[in-house]
Design a protein around this motif. Structure first.
Motif, PDB file in Angstrom:
ATOM      1  N   ARG A 112      62.844  34.035  44.104  1.00 32.82           N
ATOM      2  CA  ARG A 112      64.124  33.174  44.861  1.00 32.82           C
ATOM      3  C   ARG A 112      63.102  34.052  45.922  1.00 32.82           C
ATOM      4  O   ARG A 112      63.771  35.013  46.324  1.00 32.82           O
ATOM      5  CB  ARG A 112      65.063  32.780  45.148  1.00 32.82           C
ATOM      6  CG  ARG A 112      65.396  32.178  45.796  1.00 32.82           C
ATOM      7  CD  ARG A 112      67.219  31.591  45.348  1.00 32.82           C
ATOM      8  NE  ARG A 112      67.641  32.674  45.068  1.00 32.82           N
ATOM      9  CZ  ARG A 112      68.650  33.350  45.859  1.00 32.82           C
ATOM     10  NH1 ARG A 112      68.825  32.617  46.737  1.00 32.82           N
ATOM     11  NH2 ARG A 112      69.707  34.298  45.353  1.00 32.82           N
ATOM     12  N   VAL A 185      61.561  28.718  45.182  1.00 31.16           N
ATOM     13  CA  VAL A 185      61.213  30.139  44.281  1.00 31.16           C
ATOM     14  C   VAL A 185      59.958  29.266  42.810  1.00 31.16           C
ATOM     15  O   VAL A 185      59.904  28.142  43.151  1.00 31.16           O
ATOM     16  CB  VAL A 185      62.784  29.078  43.188  1.00 31.16           C
ATOM     17  CG1 VAL A 185      62.254  29.476  41.464  1.00 31.16           C
ATOM     18  CG2 VAL A 185      64.246  29.345  43.708  1.00 31.16           C
ATOM     19  N   LEU A 224      64.193  31.866  35.199  1.00 33.90           N
ATOM     20  CA  LEU A 224      64.089  30.505  35.832  1.00 33.90           C
ATOM     21  C   LEU A 224      65.227  29.580  35.238  1.00 33.90           C
ATOM     22  O   LEU A 224      64.727  29.906  33.610  1.00 33.90           O
ATOM     23  CB  LEU A 224      63.404  30.370  35.821  1.00 33.90           C
ATOM     24  CG  LEU A 224      62.911  29.134  36.736  1.00 33.90           C
ATOM     25  CD1 LEU A 224      63.653  29.116  38.048  1.00 33.90           C
ATOM     26  CD2 LEU A 224      61.630  28.452  36.963  1.00 33.90           C
ATOM     27  N   VAL A 231      67.678  31.226  39.554  1.00 33.58           N
ATOM     28  CA  VAL A 231      66.777  32.507  39.383  1.00 33.58           C
ATOM     29  C   VAL A 231      68.698  33.170  38.726  1.00 33.58           C
ATOM     30  O   VAL A 231      69.349  32.975  39.875  1.00 33.58           O
ATOM     31  CB  VAL A 231      65.659  33.102  40.001  1.00 33.58           C
ATOM     32  CG1 VAL A 231      65.443  34.686  39.852  1.00 33.58           C
ATOM     33  CG2 VAL A 231      64.876  32.373  40.360  1.00 33.58           C
TER      34      VAL A 231
END
Length: 252
Positions: A112, A185, A224, A231
């Protein structure tokens, strides 16, 4: 042999530290803190340290990880404090857990990021983000050790948004001045797609060209969740495992 997994930062001017420079600084910190390291065999033994997916030079990070192997058992939190005190400010050891699971590097499947775009209006950033996300693919090119490579930056992006409020990362942002903030992300694919590749994709998809280099901070990396786009903490499986009693080690 005990294995300890550490989370550390690269903040402020220390974000310009190369990975090799950090390795040297960390090995000095191990010696200063008198950590009872396990060493490799062979003619040139070296301390057993495994680095995982280091951020590029010039990128700040709140979530870098490594693992060390010890010849004697130590309390992870006590060890964290010793190493944190032995490293320069900006290279801060935030967390330490004993390794109870395997495949740690395999859990680092996404990062992220937060990108600060000074001189870019939030509305302009939002327009570029919509164009990027609406595209089925966004090809970018980057020079690598194997020469110029072209790849799809869009496929790696799990989420991307533009916001106008203050960024989450904090330590490396300028104190004044409005700007657009991108939060994204990115999946860890091969070839790796970096934040600057996403910026290249935004330029290709919508002509977005910040007047000054973006301020880039990795806020997290780990597993993920594709459904939620979040995350997770990669140290959680070790933290949640049954603890093993450890000696606190010598007093600092």
């Amino acid at each position: 042999m005990q294995r300890i997994r550490l989370r550390y930062t690269k903040r402020g001017r220390l974000r310009f530290t190369s990975h090799r420079d950090f390795q040297r600084a960390f090995e000095r910190a191990l010696r200063r803190a008198e950590v009872p390291m396990a060493y490799s065999a062979g003619f040139t033994p070296h301390p057993k340290v495994s680095y995982a997916n280091a951020a590029p030079t010039g990128t700040a990070s709140e979530a870098e990880y490594l693992e060390i192997a010890l010849a004697e058992r130590r309390d992870p939190e006590h060890l964290r404090r010793l190493l944190d005190a032995s490293l320069p400010a900006g290279l801060d050891v935030l967390d330490a857990v004993e390794a109870h699971t395997s495949g740690f590097a395999d859990r680092l499947t996404a990062s992220r990021w937060e990108l600060r775009l000074d001189g870019v209006e939030p509305a302009e950033a939002e327009r570029a983000v919509r164009a990027f996300l609406d595209a089925s693919s966004v090809e970018v090119s980057r020079e690598t050790k194997k020469g110029l490579r072209t790849f799809d930056a869009r496929a790696a992006v799990a989420s991307l948004e533009a916001v106008a409020d203050e960024p989450e990362g904090g330590p490396d942002r300028p104190e004044q001045g409005g700007c657009a903030i991108l939060r994204l992300v990115v999946r860890h694919l091969t070839p790796a797609v970096r934040p600057d590749d996403v910026l290249s994709g935004l330029r290709a998809a919508a002509g977005l060209a910040p007047p000054v280099p973006a301020g880039v901070t990795r806020l997290a990396q780990g597993p993920l969740d594709e459904e939620s786009g979040t995350v997770a903490d990669p140290l959680a499986p070790d933290r949640d495992a049954t603890p093993v009693a450890t000696a606190p080690g010598p007093a600092a």
